[in-house]
Design an enzyme around this catalytic site. Structure first.
Site, mmCIF file in Angstrom:
data_model
loop_
_atom_site.group_PDB
_atom_site.id
_atom_site.type_symbol
_atom_site.label_atom_id
_atom_site.label_comp_id
_atom_site.label_asym_id
_atom_site.label_seq_id
_atom_site.Cartn_x
_atom_site.Cartn_y
_atom_site.Cartn_z
ATOM 1 N N HIS A 123 -14.668 10.930 16.536
ATOM 2 C CA HIS A 123 -13.687 10.599 15.500
ATOM 3 C C HIS A 123 -12.371 10.198 16.156
ATOM 4 O O HIS A 123 -12.149 10.420 17.355
ATOM 5 C CB HIS A 123 -13.453 11.794 14.569
ATOM 6 C CG HIS A 123 -14.662 12.222 13.805
ATOM 7 N ND1 HIS A 123 -15.138 11.531 12.708
ATOM 8 C CD2 HIS A 123 -15.512 13.279 13.973
ATOM 9 C CE1 HIS A 123 -16.218 12.141 12.232
ATOM 10 N NE2 HIS A 123 -16.465 13.207 12.986
ATOM 11 N N ASP A 157 -6.190 6.555 12.714
ATOM 12 C CA ASP A 157 -5.377 5.340 12.644
ATOM 13 C C ASP A 157 -4.300 5.579 11.595
ATOM 14 O O ASP A 157 -4.599 5.725 10.413
ATOM 15 C CB ASP A 157 -6.272 4.156 12.265
ATOM 16 C CG ASP A 157 -5.504 2.909 11.843
ATOM 17 O OD1 ASP A 157 -4.267 2.877 11.963
ATOM 18 O OD2 ASP A 157 -6.161 1.955 11.366
ATOM 19 N N HIS A 167 -1.385 4.070 9.486
ATOM 20 C CA HIS A 167 -0.764 2.822 9.054
ATOM 21 C C HIS A 167 0.752 2.861 9.235
ATOM 22 O O HIS A 167 1.402 1.816 9.218
ATOM 23 C CB HIS A 167 -1.110 2.533 7.597
ATOM 24 C CG HIS A 167 -2.534 2.139 7.382
ATOM 25 N ND1 HIS A 167 -2.991 1.563 6.205
ATOM 26 C CD2 HIS A 167 -3.637 2.232 8.191
ATOM 27 C CE1 HIS A 167 -4.286 1.326 6.299
ATOM 28 N NE2 HIS A 167 -4.705 1.734 7.494
ATOM 29 N N HIS A 200 -6.461 7.115 8.461
ATOM 30 C CA HIS A 200 -7.908 7.268 8.306
ATOM 31 C C HIS A 200 -8.587 7.256 9.661
ATOM 32 O O HIS A 200 -8.008 6.845 10.670
ATOM 33 C CB HIS A 200 -8.489 6.165 7.411
ATOM 34 C CG HIS A 200 -8.284 4.767 7.919
ATOM 35 N ND1 HIS A 200 -9.132 4.164 8.820
ATOM 36 C CD2 HIS A 200 -7.323 3.843 7.642
ATOM 37 C CE1 HIS A 200 -8.719 2.938 9.078
ATOM 38 N NE2 HIS A 200 -7.609 2.719 8.380
ATOM 39 N N CYS A 201 -9.819 7.714 9.687
ATOM 40 C CA CYS A 201 -10.642 7.638 10.884
ATOM 41 C C CYS A 201 -11.115 6.196 11.059
ATOM 42 O O CYS A 201 -11.402 5.513 10.066
ATOM 43 C CB CYS A 201 -11.834 8.586 10.765
ATOM 44 S SG CYS A 201 -12.748 8.813 12.307
ATOM 45 N N HIS A 213 -17.022 6.183 7.897
ATOM 46 C CA HIS A 213 -16.148 7.350 8.019
ATOM 47 C C HIS A 213 -15.137 7.406 6.872
ATOM 48 O O HIS A 213 -14.888 8.475 6.304
ATOM 49 C CB HIS A 213 -15.438 7.331 9.373
ATOM 50 C CG HIS A 213 -16.321 7.711 10.519
ATOM 51 N ND1 HIS A 213 -16.039 8.755 11.372
ATOM 52 C CD2 HIS A 213 -17.503 7.190 10.951
ATOM 53 C CE1 HIS A 213 -17.003 8.864 12.283
ATOM 54 N NE2 HIS A 213 -17.896 7.914 12.052
ATOM 55 N N MET A 217 -12.843 10.499 5.095
ATOM 56 C CA MET A 217 -11.966 10.764 6.236
ATOM 57 C C MET A 217 -10.709 9.899 6.180
ATOM 58 O O MET A 217 -10.529 8.950 6.946
ATOM 59 C CB MET A 217 -12.718 10.560 7.540
ATOM 60 C CG MET A 217 -12.160 11.422 8.661
ATOM 61 S SD MET A 217 -13.308 11.532 10.030
ATOM 62 C CE MET A 217 -12.360 12.604 11.113
ATOM 63 N N HIS A 235 -2.338 5.119 -13.938
ATOM 64 C CA HIS A 235 -1.719 5.075 -15.268
ATOM 65 C C HIS A 235 -1.644 6.506 -15.788
ATOM 66 O O HIS A 235 -2.618 7.255 -15.703
ATOM 67 C CB HIS A 235 -2.562 4.213 -16.213
ATOM 68 C CG HIS A 235 -2.079 4.213 -17.628
ATOM 69 N ND1 HIS A 235 -1.121 3.342 -18.091
ATOM 70 C CD2 HIS A 235 -2.422 4.981 -18.700
ATOM 71 C CE1 HIS A 235 -0.898 3.566 -19.377
ATOM 72 N NE2 HIS A 235 -1.674 4.564 -19.769
ATOM 73 N N GLU A 276 3.999 0.895 -16.873
ATOM 74 C CA GLU A 276 2.886 1.511 -17.598
ATOM 75 C C GLU A 276 1.690 1.744 -16.681
ATOM 76 O O GLU A 276 1.037 2.781 -16.731
ATOM 77 C CB GLU A 276 2.467 0.642 -18.787
ATOM 78 C CG GLU A 276 2.090 -0.781 -18.428
ATOM 79 C CD GLU A 276 1.595 -1.577 -19.619
ATOM 80 O OE1 GLU A 276 0.934 -0.986 -20.497
ATOM 81 O OE2 GLU A 276 1.871 -2.797 -19.670
ATOM 82 N N THR A 277 1.398 0.758 -15.834
ATOM 83 C CA THR A 277 0.300 0.827 -14.873
ATOM 84 C C THR A 277 0.762 0.104 -13.622
ATOM 85 O O THR A 277 1.464 -0.897 -13.712
ATOM 86 C CB THR A 277 -0.961 0.136 -15.433
ATOM 87 O OG1 THR A 277 -1.319 0.743 -16.680
ATOM 88 C CG2 THR A 277 -2.138 0.251 -14.470
ATOM 89 N N HIS A 298 -6.785 2.984 -14.235
ATOM 90 C CA HIS A 298 -6.974 2.313 -15.527
ATOM 91 C C HIS A 298 -7.986 1.183 -15.493
ATOM 92 O O HIS A 298 -8.012 0.339 -16.398
ATOM 93 C CB HIS A 298 -5.645 1.833 -16.106
ATOM 94 C CG HIS A 298 -5.619 1.856 -17.605
ATOM 95 N ND1 HIS A 298 -6.309 0.944 -18.383
ATOM 96 C CD2 HIS A 298 -5.006 2.683 -18.478
ATOM 97 C CE1 HIS A 298 -6.092 1.196 -19.662
ATOM 98 N NE2 HIS A 298 -5.308 2.266 -19.753
#
EC number: 1.7.2.1
Length: 378
Positions: free
Chosen positions: A133, A136, A138, A173-174, A183, A188, A293, A317-318, A344
């Site tokens: 494993h 990463d 971001h 994330h992996c 993964h 993960m 939402h 709203e969304t 939504h």
């Protein structure tokens, strides 16, 4: 050699090749950065002079204690995460997967630091696991978000440090080469929040302070089925691999859930608030687009792509969170009751599981809503 061992060995070899390919690039990048800093007259930071703080991570939807406004200059924030491969039941019918997790939960914990802090993560892969494993971020710059520097086989650990230069919420994330989708869709992934040093601001630059914060990690699962249409079970992750890849390639999730399982944020596990409380919800989806939402409420201030240097959108709203992104929404609850918090795409919410609840206490405000004529026969 068993299928599981073949798959594990293949993963390890791919990781070794990736590390070998990245190392020269990493050395060149470090040399270039050092030269650029010298040319600009910038002194390198002496990490040993910075204060350090150790943070104990907590299981989502909750978030570890943190200051919303930095009280000191930049510091080194130390975290430890242990990778855990575990069986996980993801719905009320008992459907079971081999989850891959950071710290045993789907999603992994939300980490909180401030802009220009240094994140120092000790990543442990116990010998009870079967797979290689890594992680990463971001939020990080260089070396595949740290993925090229953090590849750990079972029984190994590593420590990564990076500077949090961009304020916002970000996915981690992996990402082992050749097996990233497997993964990630096995659970993960998680998120990190990098707060501006002076805290969140509204569209006019005025401070925004939250009373509560929750972390919702949306997860798509792809559970293989047998010829009769029943979900299959496997003894090991490796045994499931080929069927899992076939299921993933359909691009059709069997489950889309909040926090690891259908109903994980409902009933006794619903999120709570009170009328007048200001709540920040961090919502991540490491793989697919989502459309949060709040039924009966709104996003007063929304950073749909999660980056705090941008002014928030108002009165949403969304909001659309692209796959591979974390977003944040700030809302002050104004009425008591049960609110549904959903993706939504209503099929994904009601048929596949992407829904949770807020239970809000307080006094009802008739000015905001009232029943003028109760339902009755005509």
């Amino acid at each position: 050699m068993t299928e599981q061992l073949q798959m594990t060995r293949r993963t390890m070899l791919a990781g070794a090749a990736l590390a070998g390919a990245v190392a020269p690039l990493l050395h060149t990048a470090q040399a270039h950065a050092a030269g650029a800093a010298a040319a600009a007259g910038a002194a390198p930071v002496d990490i040993s002079t910075l204060p350090r703080v150790k943070v104990d991570l907590v299981k989502p939807p909750f978030v570890h204690a943190h200051d919303q406004v930095a009280k000191t200059g930049p510091r080194v924030v130390e975290f430890t995460m242990t990778i855990e491969e575990k069986k996980l039941v993801i719905d009320r019918e008992g459907t079971e997967i081999h989850a891959m997790t950071f710290n045993g939960s789907v999603p992994g914990p939300l980490m909180v630091v401030h802009e220009n802090d240094y994140v120092e993560l000790r990543l442990i892969n116990p010998d009870t696991n079967t797979l290689l494993h890594n992680i990463d971020f971001h939020a990080a710059t260089g070396a595949l978000g740290g993925g090229a520097l953090t590849q750990v086989n079972p029984g190994e650990e590593t420590t990564l440090r990076f500077k949090a230069t961009k304020p916002g919420v970000f996915v981690y994330h992996c990402a082992p080469e050749g097996m990233v989708p497997w993964h990630v869709t096995s659970g993960m992934n998680g998120a990190i929040m990098v707060l501006p040093r002076d805290g969140l601001k509204d569209e006019k630059g005025q401070p925004l302070t939250y009373d509560k914060i929750y972390y919702v990690g949306e997860q798509d699962f792809y559970v293989p089925k047998d010829e009769a249409g029943n979900y299959k079970k496997y003894e090991t992750p490796g045994e499931a691999y080929e069927d899992a890849v076939k299921a993933m390639r359909t691009l059709t999730p069997t489950h889309i859930v909040f926090n690891g399982a259908v109903g994980a944020l409902t009933g006794d596990h619903a999120l709570t608030a009170a009328v007048g409380e200001r709540v920040l919800v961090v919502h991540s989806q490491a793989n697919r687009d989502t459309r949060p939402h709040l039924i009966g409420g709104h996003g007063d201030y929304v950073w749909a792509t999660g980056k705090f240097r941008n002014p928030p959108d108002l009165d949403q709203e969304t909001w659309l969170i692209p796959g591979g992104t974390a977003g944040a929404a700030f809302y002050t609850f104004r009425q008591p009751g049960v609110y549904a918090y959903v993706n939504h795409n209503l099929i994904e919410a009601f048929e596949l599981g992407a829904a949770g609840h807020f239970k809000v206490t307080g006094e009802w405000n008739d000015d905001l809503m009232t029943s003028v004529v109760k339902p009755a026969s005509m």
